[in-house]
Scaffold this active site. Structure first.
Site, short mmCIF file in Angstrom:
data_model
loop_
_atom_site.label_atom_id
_atom_site.label_comp_id
_atom_site.label_asym_id
_atom_site.label_seq_id
_atom_site.Cartn_x
_atom_site.Cartn_y
_atom_site.Cartn_z
N TYR A 119 0.84 -1.21 0.00
CA TYR A 119 0.00 0.00 0.00
C TYR A 119 0.88 1.26 0.00
CZ TYR A 119 -3.79 3.20 1.40
OH TYR A 119 -4.71 4.22 1.46
N ASP A 120 1.78 1.32 0.98
CA ASP A 120 2.60 2.54 1.13
C ASP A 120 3.40 2.84 -0.14
OD1 ASP A 120 1.73 1.79 3.61
OD2 ASP A 120 3.65 1.97 4.63
N ASN A 160 -6.58 9.28 8.35
CA ASN A 160 -7.72 8.43 8.74
C ASN A 160 -9.05 9.19 8.69
OD1 ASN A 160 -5.46 6.97 9.61
ND2 ASN A 160 -6.76 5.82 11.03
N PHE A 193 -14.44 -1.18 16.11
CA PHE A 193 -14.89 -0.90 17.48
C PHE A 193 -16.41 -0.78 17.54
CE2 PHE A 193 -10.68 1.37 18.87
CZ PHE A 193 -10.08 0.12 19.02
N TYR A 204 -4.98 -3.09 19.81
CA TYR A 204 -3.67 -3.71 19.54
C TYR A 204 -2.60 -3.03 20.39
CZ TYR A 204 -6.33 -5.89 15.88
OH TYR A 204 -7.30 -6.62 15.22
N THR A 207 -1.20 6.52 18.32
CA THR A 207 -2.18 7.59 18.08
C THR A 207 -2.61 7.62 16.62
OG1 THR A 207 -0.54 9.29 17.55
CG2 THR A 207 -1.15 9.04 19.89
N PRO A 256 2.09 1.92 12.52
CA PRO A 256 2.69 3.20 12.91
C PRO A 256 2.33 3.58 14.35
CG PRO A 256 1.35 3.43 10.92
CD PRO A 256 1.11 2.06 11.44
N ARG A 289 0.41 9.17 14.31
CA ARG A 289 -0.07 9.65 13.02
C ARG A 289 -0.89 10.89 13.28
NH1 ARG A 289 -0.77 6.40 8.88
NH2 ARG A 289 1.36 5.82 8.74
N1 LIG Z 1 -10.55 5.91 4.23
C1 LIG Z 1 -9.42 6.47 4.64
O1 LIG Z 1 -9.27 6.76 5.84
C2 LIG Z 1 -8.32 6.78 3.66
C3 LIG Z 1 -7.13 7.31 4.17
C4 LIG Z 1 -6.10 7.61 3.29
C5 LIG Z 1 -6.27 7.44 1.93
N2 LIG Z 1 -7.43 6.92 1.46
C6 LIG Z 1 -7.54 6.73 0.00
O2 LIG Z 1 -8.82 7.13 -0.46
C7 LIG Z 1 -9.25 6.26 -1.53
C8 LIG Z 1 -10.60 5.66 -1.17
O3 LIG Z 1 -10.49 4.90 0.03
P1 LIG Z 1 -11.76 4.23 0.71
O4 LIG Z 1 -11.54 4.24 2.17
O5 LIG Z 1 -12.99 4.84 0.16
O6 LIG Z 1 -11.61 2.71 0.22
P2 LIG Z 1 -12.72 1.72 -0.36
O7 LIG Z 1 -12.10 0.35 -0.37
O8 LIG Z 1 -14.01 1.89 0.36
O9 LIG Z 1 -12.91 2.25 -1.85
C9 LIG Z 1 -11.98 1.99 -2.87
C10 LIG Z 1 -12.75 1.69 -4.14
O10 LIG Z 1 -11.80 1.44 -5.21
C11 LIG Z 1 -12.30 0.33 -5.99
N3 LIG Z 1 -11.14 -0.27 -6.70
C12 LIG Z 1 -10.00 -0.76 -6.17
N4 LIG Z 1 -9.19 -1.19 -7.15
C13 LIG Z 1 -9.82 -0.94 -8.34
C14 LIG Z 1 -9.49 -1.17 -9.70
N5 LIG Z 1 -8.35 -1.76 -10.08
N6 LIG Z 1 -10.37 -0.79 -10.65
C15 LIG Z 1 -11.56 -0.22 -10.30
N7 LIG Z 1 -11.92 0.02 -9.02
C16 LIG Z 1 -11.07 -0.35 -8.04
C17 LIG Z 1 -12.96 -0.59 -4.98
O11 LIG Z 1 -13.87 -1.49 -5.51
C18 LIG Z 1 -13.63 0.44 -4.04
O12 LIG Z 1 -14.94 0.75 -4.47
C19 LIG Z 1 -8.15 5.22 -1.71
O13 LIG Z 1 -7.30 5.62 -2.77
C20 LIG Z 1 -7.40 5.26 -0.40
O14 LIG Z 1 -6.05 4.88 -0.55
C21 LIG Z 1 -8.46 6.57 2.29
#
Ligand SMILES: NC(=O)c1ccc[n+]([C@@H]2O[C@H](COP(=O)([O-])OP(=O)(O)OC[C@H]3O[C@@H](n4cnc5c(N)ncnc54)[C@H](O)[C@@H]3O)[C@@H](O)[C@H]2O)c1
Length: 315
Positions: A148-149, A177, A194, A207, A213, A275, A278
């Site tokens: 991911y990172d 987050n 939770f 955990y 944090t 981590p 954060r």
């Molecule tokens: N939720 C958070 O706290 C958070 C924090 C940091 C970054 N983000 C970023 O925000 C974005 C959305 O996160 P989220 O929490 O809504 O996640 P989520 O899993 O709810 O949504 C991600 C969506 O992407 C779709 N997807 C993944 N791979 C795909 C592909 N190859 N083709 C088409 N669709 C694809 C999934 O089906 C899903 O609907 C992500 O890029 C994530 O990295 C989220």
């Protein structure tokens, strides 16, 4: 009528679906592409009722064909929760690499403004606190979370390369987050975990000693920040998140209080590369966009608990 067309990738997911709703409510035309690997069409029930909305099931690793003009491409598709990216590490790397390439290429063809949803995970286990955008991070490149990172770090690099080589109008948003309705109950992130455990009167799994944090931003605040950045010409990277820092143990106690959960708390071993701290430094977005979260954690949790409580019989 507003003819501005926005493509949202990952629009059937948690953040993407709220983004689609909000864009439609502001009069935009919205095209949503998602392969539904973690997303759900249930999240799009509201958007689907609008005649300015189109959904296409598509894996973004493959070439994207869209007819007509596009003004914005918002690339939000990625596996995003630890449970998901540990289960699908290769798809996660592909979302940051191949899917970022196909979406950037589309934005280049359409001369659209491109927004990349990056993450606070690019800072890894940070040695600088709170994290400012200038900090380069402390990431284990071969650890279990690296899929991911590193995929997001690559996505940022590719976005900047398109910006520099093709003069593409791009922006990188580093999301911290975020929580709220439509998170999946079993996605493994602290807030839904939770709430689900508390509503079922099970012990809340904390955990380590719960001293790590996190900062928790309510979804509506995040969406407001994304729209302000989208409408600007700022390149970033820009942090979006709540700068109020909470220990995981404090979050667990607050959820127990708000749900009147009777299961208490159980302590479990810390996952690898979790981590310790954060917290975003949001000085830059405050200055540029006058943006800061408005919704307190207690208030946001109440709205989220209300939404989850209607679904508490889910496995
Ligand atoms: N939720 C958070 O706290 C958070 C924090 C940091 C970054 N983000 C970023 O925000 C974005 C959305 O996160 P989220 O929490 O809504 O996640 P989520 O899993 O709810 O949504 C991600 C969506 O992407 C779709 N997807 C993944 N791979 C795909 C592909 N190859 N083709 C088409 N669709 C694809 C999934 O089906 C899903 O609907 C992500 O890029 C994530 O990295 C989220």
């Amino acid at each position: 009528m507003n003819k501005t067309t926005v493509l949202v990738t990952g629009g059937a997911g948690f953040i993407g679906s709220h983004l689609c709703d909000r864009l439609l409510s502001e009069g935009f035309r919205v095209i949503c592409l998602d392969n539904l690997i973690t997303g759900s069409l249930h999240n799009l029930r509201r958007s689907s009722g609008c005649n300015r909305f189109i959904f296409k099931k598509h894996n973004l690793e493959k070439y994207i064909a869209i007819k007509g003009k596009l003004d914005f491409v918002l690339h939000f598709a990625s596996l995003a929760s630890p449970a998901d990216y540990l289960k699908f590490p290769i798809q996660t790397l592909n979302a940051g690499s191949l899917a970022t390439y196909t979406t950037l290429d589309l934005a280049k063809k359409k001369r659209a403004r491109y927004i990349l949803a990056s993450t606070s995970e690019v800072y890894g286990d940070p040695l600088v606190h709170p994290q400012r955008e200038e900090y380069w991070g402390n990431v284990n490149p071969v650890g279990v979370r690296s899929c991911y990172d590193e995929s997001k770090r690559f996505a940022e690099a590719l976005t900047m390369a398109y910006h520099r080589v093709h003069k593409l109008n791009t922006s990188i948003i580093r999301i911290f987050n975020t929580y709220g309705p439509r998170m999946r109950i079993n996605d493994g992130r602290a807030v839904p975990n939770f709430i689900h455990q508390a509503l079922n009167n099970r012990p809340l799994s904390v955990y380590g000693r719960g001293r790590q944090t996190r900062s928790f931003c309510y979804i509506d605040d995040l969406i407001e920040g994304i729209l302000r950045i989208m409408r600007s010409d700022k390149i970033g990277p820009l942090n979006l998140g709540n700068p109020k820092e909470f220990t995981i143990l404090r979050l667990a106690k607050l959820v127990l209080k708000l749900t009147a959960g009777k299961g208490g708390i159980t302590f479990k071993p810390l996952p690898q590369d979790d981590p310790r701290q954060r917290c975003p430094d949001i000085t830059l977005v405050k200055k540029l966009f006058n943006w800061q979260p408005a919704i307190e954690l207690g208030e946001g949790l109440k709205m989220t608990i209300e939404w989850f409580s209607k679904r508490k019989r889910f496995p």
